[in-house]
Design a protein around this motif. Structure first.
Motif, short mmCIF file in Angstrom:
data_model
loop_
_atom_site.label_atom_id
_atom_site.label_comp_id
_atom_site.label_asym_id
_atom_site.label_seq_id
_atom_site.Cartn_x
_atom_site.Cartn_y
_atom_site.Cartn_z
N ALA A 125 0.82 -1.21 0.00
CA ALA A 125 0.00 0.00 0.00
C ALA A 125 0.85 1.25 0.00
O ALA A 125 1.86 1.34 0.71
CB ALA A 125 -0.92 0.02 1.22
N MET A 126 0.46 2.22 -0.84
CA MET A 126 0.94 3.59 -0.70
C MET A 126 0.09 4.25 0.37
O MET A 126 -0.74 3.61 1.01
CB MET A 126 0.83 4.33 -2.03
N TRP A 127 0.23 5.56 0.56
CA TRP A 127 -0.60 6.26 1.52
C TRP A 127 -2.08 6.18 1.15
O TRP A 127 -2.94 6.16 2.02
CB TRP A 127 -0.20 7.73 1.61
N ILE B 205 6.93 -0.31 -2.82
CA ILE B 205 6.01 0.81 -2.77
C ILE B 205 6.51 1.85 -1.78
O ILE B 205 6.93 1.52 -0.67
CB ILE B 205 4.60 0.34 -2.37
N GLY B 206 6.46 3.14 -2.18
CA GLY B 206 6.76 4.23 -1.29
C GLY B 206 5.49 4.95 -0.88
O GLY B 206 4.39 4.41 -0.99
N ASP C 131 -0.76 10.02 -10.57
CA ASP C 131 -0.33 8.86 -11.36
C ASP C 131 0.19 7.71 -10.50
O ASP C 131 1.09 6.98 -10.88
CB ASP C 131 0.74 9.25 -12.39
N GLN C 132 -0.43 7.53 -9.32
CA GLN C 132 0.02 6.46 -8.43
C GLN C 132 -0.37 5.07 -8.92
O GLN C 132 0.26 4.08 -8.53
CB GLN C 132 -0.58 6.66 -7.03
N GLY D 119 -7.37 2.72 -6.07
CA GLY D 119 -7.34 3.87 -5.19
C GLY D 119 -7.01 5.17 -5.89
O GLY D 119 -7.28 5.36 -7.08
N ASN D 120 -6.38 6.08 -5.17
CA ASN D 120 -6.11 7.45 -5.61
C ASN D 120 -5.12 7.47 -6.77
O ASN D 120 -4.07 6.84 -6.74
CB ASN D 120 -5.55 8.23 -4.42
#
Length: 338
Positions: free
Chosen positions: A231-233, A268-269, A253-254, A248-249
């Motif tokens: 997961a990213m934020w 993932i960051g 461009d995530q 998700g979001n």
């Protein structure tokens, strides 16, 4: 010999390269005075402005902002400009939140350090800042993961213990807003693996099912065979069938772009990602601080809706990792030692 390469956000020396300028190309991190080390880094974790690296020997090195002692060394050193050894040499796992760190010894002893106004330290309501200190012991310890304000530990019996902010439901079933101390968690289902987003937790209950608990724009993730997930934020990414499916979001461009590049692994960051393909590393997503590398288009970009090549070279890539607007590549020197 191994080398840790890094780029991205660096305003507090969190890349460990002895300067505080953001980097859009990979630079060799410095361990004490050396850019090459004899032992392999096996895990890299990042807070808002600090970084910890676990070596295969059980040593941990840290750099970056140490205002609250979050680097595991006395806070009298407010910034570590290069990677510096944390006391102890029998660590097995590490994690970071925004201004805190968690370190676990081989015998399951959990140590914490840094700053936590919403239970991030797990030391009770009255302790919100500390240098490195023992917290509690986990039997049959398996792993630890932290995000902005919450932490979860799993043992080999698949039991979860967590603490920190739980106002959004990211720590399972509870009416509490904060778990100030380590608490056994209940997500109402079996837990094989898990990962953490900014205000949510993703639980894998079987080989093709993951469920989100907490605040997220994602309502459901379709069932699919799961090789890995992270997961990213604000998004979730599942490796299935040789490709990454993103949910998700996508404001920066995530979400993973369409590609024919083979994926050997991914990391993932905070709001960007990395893939390893052979001996090359590519990045996508939000690159406000250069963490996805230099743009290959005529106009400079801060978001990447394509895989931007971050590394290719003769050295073998043995680990990739993403942090808070930072990217990390570990390479092994292929020159034979005699």
């Amino acid at each position: 010999m191994y080398q840790l390469l890094s780029c991205g956000s660096n305003g507090n020396y969190q890349l460990g390269i002895n300067n505080d300028e953001d980097q859009n190309t990979l630079q060799p991190s410095i361990f004490n005075t050396q850019t090459q080390i004899p032992h392999k880094p096996v895990k890299i974790v990042c807070g808002g402005n600090h970084t910890l690296v676990l070596l295969e020997t059980g040593e941990v090195y840290s750099c970056g902002d140490n205002t609250y002692g979050q680097c595991g060394v006395p806070k009298s050193i407010d910034k570590l400009k290069v990677f510096t050894k944390v006391p102890g040499d029998d660590w097995v796992d590490i994690s970071c939140g925004w201004e805190f760190s968690i370190l676990v010894k081989r015998d399951g002893q959990v140590f914490v350090c840094g700053n936590g106004l919403k239970g991030e330290l797990g030391l009770g309501k009255n302790i919100k800042q500390t240098e490195l200190v023992y917290s509690f012991t986990v039997e049959k310890f398996l792993n630890v993961i932290s995000c902005m304000q919450h932490t979860i530990i799993q043992n080999s019996d698949q039991k979860l213990v967590g603490w920190g902010n739980c106002r959004k439901g990211q720590l399972g079933k509870t009416t509490e807003k904060v778990f100030w101390e380590p608490t056994t968690l209940d997500f109402g289902q079996p837990v094989q693996k898990y990962c953490l987003g900014r205000e949510f937790t993703v639980i894998q209950s079987d080989s093709d099912t993951v469920t989100i608990f907490g605040k997220s724009s994602i309502t459901e993730i379709p069932k699919m065979p799961i090789s890995e997930f992270a997961a990213m934020w604000s998004s979730v990414h599942v490796l299935s069938g040789g490709t990454i499916h993103s949910f998700g979001n996508n404001s920066h461009d995530q979400l993973f772009p369409t590609t024919n590049i083979p994926i050997d692994g991914f990391a993932i960051g905070s709001e960007h990602g990395l893939i390893k393909s052979g001996n090359s590393v590519y990045a996508w997503g939000w690159s406000e601080h250069g963490n996805c590398g230099a743009s290959t288009t005529p106009n400079s970009k801060t978001t990447f809706d394509y895989l931007n090549k971050l590394y290719t070279g003769d050295e073998e890539v043995v680990l990739i990792s993403g942090g808070c607007a930072t990217s990390w590549v570990v390479v092994r020197n292929l020159i034979e030692e005699h």
